[in-house]
Design a protein around this motif. Structure first.
Motif, PDB file in Angstrom:
ATOM      1  N   PHE A 149     -17.219 -56.432  29.756  1.00 58.84           N
ATOM      2  CA  PHE A 149     -17.634 -55.695  31.005  1.00 58.84           C
ATOM      3  C   PHE A 149     -18.941 -55.579  31.078  1.00 58.84           C
ATOM      4  CE2 PHE A 149     -13.416 -53.966  30.386  1.00 58.84           C
ATOM      5  CZ  PHE A 149     -12.830 -54.084  31.976  1.00 58.84           C
ATOM      6  N   LEU A 150     -19.536 -55.828  32.187  1.00 59.24           N
ATOM      7  CA  LEU A 150     -21.223 -55.763  32.519  1.00 59.24           C
ATOM      8  C   LEU A 150     -21.454 -55.475  33.922  1.00 59.24           C
ATOM      9  CD1 LEU A 150     -22.567 -59.358  32.746  1.00 59.24           C
ATOM     10  CD2 LEU A 150     -20.208 -59.318  32.378  1.00 59.24           C
ATOM     11  N   TRP A 151     -22.637 -55.129  34.360  1.00 55.73           N
ATOM     12  CA  TRP A 151     -22.978 -54.632  35.542  1.00 55.73           C
ATOM     13  C   TRP A 151     -24.412 -55.687  35.696  1.00 55.73           C
ATOM     14  CZ3 TRP A 151     -27.938 -52.740  36.249  1.00 55.73           C
ATOM     15  CH2 TRP A 151     -28.883 -52.473  35.178  1.00 55.73           C
ATOM     16  N   LEU A 152     -24.643 -55.740  36.950  1.00 63.31           N
ATOM     17  CA  LEU A 152     -25.728 -56.734  37.292  1.00 63.31           C
ATOM     18  C   LEU A 152     -26.574 -55.766  38.618  1.00 63.31           C
ATOM     19  CD1 LEU A 152     -24.222 -60.016  37.683  1.00 63.31           C
ATOM     20  CD2 LEU A 152     -25.427 -59.281  35.829  1.00 63.31           C
ATOM     21  N   ASN A 153     -27.868 -56.195  38.654  1.00 63.13           N
ATOM     22  CA  ASN A 153     -28.525 -55.637  39.832  1.00 63.13           C
ATOM     23  C   ASN A 153     -29.055 -57.056  40.077  1.00 63.13           C
ATOM     24  OD1 ASN A 153     -30.221 -54.652  41.749  1.00 63.13           O
ATOM     25  ND2 ASN A 153     -31.315 -53.361  40.478  1.00 63.13           N
ATOM     26  N   ARG A 154     -28.714 -57.569  41.336  1.00 66.28           N
ATOM     27  CA  ARG A 154     -29.244 -58.809  42.004  1.00 66.28           C
ATOM     28  C   ARG A 154     -29.701 -58.577  43.108  1.00 66.28           C
ATOM     29  NH1 ARG A 154     -25.039 -63.292  39.557  1.00 66.28           N
ATOM     30  NH2 ARG A 154     -26.982 -64.389  39.761  1.00 66.28           N
ATOM     31  N   ARG A 155     -30.580 -59.406  43.569  1.00 69.34           N
ATOM     32  CA  ARG A 155     -30.994 -59.317  44.957  1.00 69.34           C
ATOM     33  C   ARG A 155     -30.227 -60.476  45.634  1.00 69.34           C
ATOM     34  NH1 ARG A 155     -35.324 -56.718  45.756  1.00 69.34           N
ATOM     35  NH2 ARG A 155     -35.467 -57.574  47.842  1.00 69.34           N
ATOM     36  N   VAL A 156     -29.355 -59.914  46.686  1.00 69.22           N
ATOM     37  CA  VAL A 156     -28.843 -60.552  47.486  1.00 69.22           C
ATOM     38  C   VAL A 156     -29.060 -60.364  49.130  1.00 69.22           C
ATOM     39  CG1 VAL A 156     -26.242 -60.642  48.195  1.00 69.22           C
ATOM     40  CG2 VAL A 156     -26.705 -60.095  46.149  1.00 69.22           C
ATOM     41  N   GLU A 157     -29.514 -61.411  49.724  1.00 69.51           N
ATOM     42  CA  GLU A 157     -29.969 -61.525  51.023  1.00 69.51           C
ATOM     43  C   GLU A 157     -31.254 -60.432  50.960  1.00 69.51           C
ATOM     44  OE1 GLU A 157     -26.794 -60.603  53.571  1.00 69.51           O
ATOM     45  OE2 GLU A 157     -25.684 -62.569  53.414  1.00 69.51           O
ATOM     46  N   ASP A 158     -32.106 -60.405  49.903  1.00 73.23           N
ATOM     47  CA  ASP A 158     -33.296 -59.777  49.823  1.00 73.23           C
ATOM     48  C   ASP A 158     -33.086 -58.447  49.655  1.00 73.23           C
ATOM     49  OD1 ASP A 158     -36.053 -60.167  49.509  1.00 73.23           O
ATOM     50  OD2 ASP A 158     -36.507 -59.293  51.540  1.00 73.23           O
ATOM     51  N   ARG A 159     -31.868 -57.971  49.218  1.00 72.17           N
ATOM     52  CA  ARG A 159     -31.397 -56.700  49.181  1.00 72.17           C
ATOM     53  C   ARG A 159     -30.930 -56.337  47.606  1.00 72.17           C
ATOM     54  NH1 ARG A 159     -27.093 -54.987  53.294  1.00 72.17           N
ATOM     55  NH2 ARG A 159     -27.495 -53.073  52.208  1.00 72.17           N
ATOM     56  N   PRO A 160     -31.403 -55.298  47.139  1.00 71.19           N
ATOM     57  CA  PRO A 160     -30.685 -54.923  45.717  1.00 71.19           C
ATOM     58  C   PRO A 160     -29.059 -54.766  45.963  1.00 71.19           C
ATOM     59  CG  PRO A 160     -31.896 -53.164  46.560  1.00 71.19           C
ATOM     60  CD  PRO A 160     -31.948 -53.967  47.478  1.00 71.19           C
ATOM     61  N   THR A 161     -28.473 -54.986  45.022  1.00 68.84           N
ATOM     62  CA  THR A 161     -26.913 -54.732  45.093  1.00 68.84           C
ATOM     63  C   THR A 161     -26.406 -54.656  43.664  1.00 68.84           C
ATOM     64  OG1 THR A 161     -24.892 -55.263  46.051  1.00 68.84           O
ATOM     65  CG2 THR A 161     -26.097 -57.021  45.163  1.00 68.84           C
TER      66      THR A 161
ATOM     67  N   LEU B 195     -20.368 -55.105  39.430  1.00 71.95           N
ATOM     68  CA  LEU B 195     -19.261 -54.752  38.185  1.00 71.95           C
ATOM     69  C   LEU B 195     -18.436 -55.871  37.917  1.00 71.95           C
ATOM     70  CD1 LEU B 195     -18.297 -51.323  38.848  1.00 71.95           C
ATOM     71  CD2 LEU B 195     -20.255 -52.063  37.589  1.00 71.95           C
ATOM     72  N   ASN B 196     -18.403 -56.672  36.753  1.00 68.11           N
ATOM     73  CA  ASN B 196     -17.951 -57.901  36.237  1.00 68.11           C
ATOM     74  C   ASN B 196     -17.053 -57.595  35.294  1.00 68.11           C
ATOM     75  OD1 ASN B 196     -17.419 -60.322  36.346  1.00 68.11           O
ATOM     76  ND2 ASN B 196     -19.310 -61.311  35.714  1.00 68.11           N
ATOM     77  N   HIS B 197     -15.731 -58.048  35.153  1.00 69.48           N
ATOM     78  CA  HIS B 197     -14.946 -58.003  34.143  1.00 69.48           C
ATOM     79  C   HIS B 197     -14.610 -59.643  33.731  1.00 69.48           C
ATOM     80  CE1 HIS B 197     -10.657 -57.506  32.542  1.00 69.48           C
ATOM     81  NE2 HIS B 197     -11.485 -57.408  31.561  1.00 69.48           N
ATOM     82  N   ARG B 198     -14.751 -60.039  32.450  1.00 67.76           N
ATOM     83  CA  ARG B 198     -14.389 -61.398  32.046  1.00 67.76           C
ATOM     84  C   ARG B 198     -13.525 -61.459  30.778  1.00 67.76           C
ATOM     85  NH1 ARG B 198     -20.575 -62.057  30.639  1.00 67.76           N
ATOM     86  NH2 ARG B 198     -20.606 -63.121  32.631  1.00 67.76           N
ATOM     87  N   VAL B 199     -12.706 -62.425  30.672  1.00 68.00           N
ATOM     88  CA  VAL B 199     -11.822 -62.313  29.665  1.00 68.00           C
ATOM     89  C   VAL B 199     -12.044 -63.764  29.188  1.00 68.00           C
ATOM     90  CG1 VAL B 199      -9.458 -62.492  28.823  1.00 68.00           C
ATOM     91  CG2 VAL B 199     -10.018 -60.602  30.421  1.00 68.00           C
TER      92      VAL B 199
END
Length: 352
Positions: free
Chosen positions: A241-253, A256-260
């Motif tokens: 499990f991990l979280w990201l803070n990304r710039r999407v359309e010039d906005r922070p967002t 929450l990601n789950h990978r197997v």
């Protein structure tokens, strides 16, 4: 129309394995079988073998979904590719990632402390605290009600207090959504409130899991565990499990990601879902993998991304534009992988 590029997760996290373990697949696919099952035509095989990047169709399950796949053959063995990925080089240069972190079993509000609205993003923080049903923020009814309860106490608040309150509340929402998902899986994902309705990322991700038939042919137990999470994962599969803070359309967002990850001596596969996204799109589902192919490695990945932006009037044109934009971004990532492996530039195959 601008289609969000950050719905493209870091690709091919486990395109290969460094260890020899029994495969999770009931019947290990030959590369030729895999090509056919993933919708890659016989005419595209010579293109792949020339080192070209090819695209293949992925079925879309609704008007809101964009889906596409790409593949290439690298003239390197599985261990070399796996070593590259293990060192984290695949994520290097992704300038839209502001911060990221892993989430362990003891995750708390502090686990998200690097997700924060900055002083320059004060307007975004204020908009979050004053959010209403709509597509500006992906929030549930309960989350919106929680924000409303704060508003009276913030009427005369200074900017520092507003930022602190917005950041604390957003982190609480992230933790609550993580806990609900880990407890109940897709059933624990609260829908997003829209003006006059809702968006349901749980239903979207369930459809994605059900319709991921190509890889499920060889990893049926994994597909069932993925669909019915938190069901027990098959042997030799692991999750992150991990979280990201990304710039999407010039906005922070926040994401929450789950990978197997499932690894075997005949190849590897990763399935990944973004089960919460702060705005701009609803959810994302990725299937990526690597298989030995002659003296090299067949690398493929597909993405399904759901966004309200491509539904409604002009949907067909929006989908066409959106798929093309998404494909270009995916190709760039494969080309960067090729370059970092010190290989010749990977051309894009001509479409017939």
């Amino acid at each position: 129309m601008r289609i969000d590029k950050s719905s493209l997760p870091a690709i091919l996290l486990v395109a290969a394995a460094l260890v020899c373990q029994p495969t999770l697949a009931q019947d290990a696919p030959s590369p030729q079988q895999a090509l056919q099952n993933f919708g890659i035509s016989a005419a595209q095989i010579p293109q792949l073998e020339r080192g070209e990047i090819v695209g293949y169709d992925v079925s879309e399950t609704s008007q809101k979904e964009l889906a596409i796949g790409v593949a290439m053959i690298l003239p390197v063995g599985l261990p070399q590719l796996a070593d590259y990925i293990k060192k984290g080089k695949l994520n290097a240069g992704e300038s839209d990632i502001v911060a990221t972190g892993m989430l362990d079993n003891n995750a708390s509000v502090d686990s998200f402390k690097k997700f924060a609205f900055t002083e320059k993003q004060l307007d975004e923080a204020k908009a979050f605290l004053e959010a209403e049903p709509g597509d500006e923020f992906n929030l549930s009814k309960a989350e919106l009600d929680s924000l409303k309860s704060l508003q009276a106490g913030l009427e005369d608040a200074d900017n520092k207090t507003i930022l602190k309150t917005a950041n604390q509340k957003y982190r609480e929402f992230l933790l609550q959504r993580l806990q609900a998902y880990k407890k109940s899986g897709l059933a624990g994902i609260a829908p997003y409130s829209r003006d006059g309705g809702t968006a349901d990322p749980a239903a979207e991700l369930r459809n994605d899991a059900v319709n991921s038939k190509a890889w499920a042919r060889y990893f049926p137990e994994l597909q069932q565990a993925w669909l019915n999470y938190p069901a027990v994962l098959p042997a030799n599969a692991s999750e992150q499990f991990l979280w990201l803070n990304r710039r999407v359309e010039d906005r922070p967002t926040a994401v929450l990601n789950h990978r197997v990850i499932a690894i075997g001596e005949t190849g590897g596969i990763v399935v990944s879902r973004q089960f919460y996204v702060g705005h701009s799109y609803n959810s994302s589902h990725v299937v990526a993998g690597g298989l030995p192919y002659k003296d090299g490695t067949l690398v493929f990945y597909s993405i399904r991304s759901s966004t309200d932006q491509v539904a409604g009037m002009g949907s067909s044109l929006k989908h066409s534009i959106g798929r093309e934009q998404m494909k270009k971004e995916m190709i760039k990532r494969l080309q960067r992988l090729n370059k970092d492996m010190k290989l010749k530039p990977a051309p894009v195959a001509a479409e017939e």
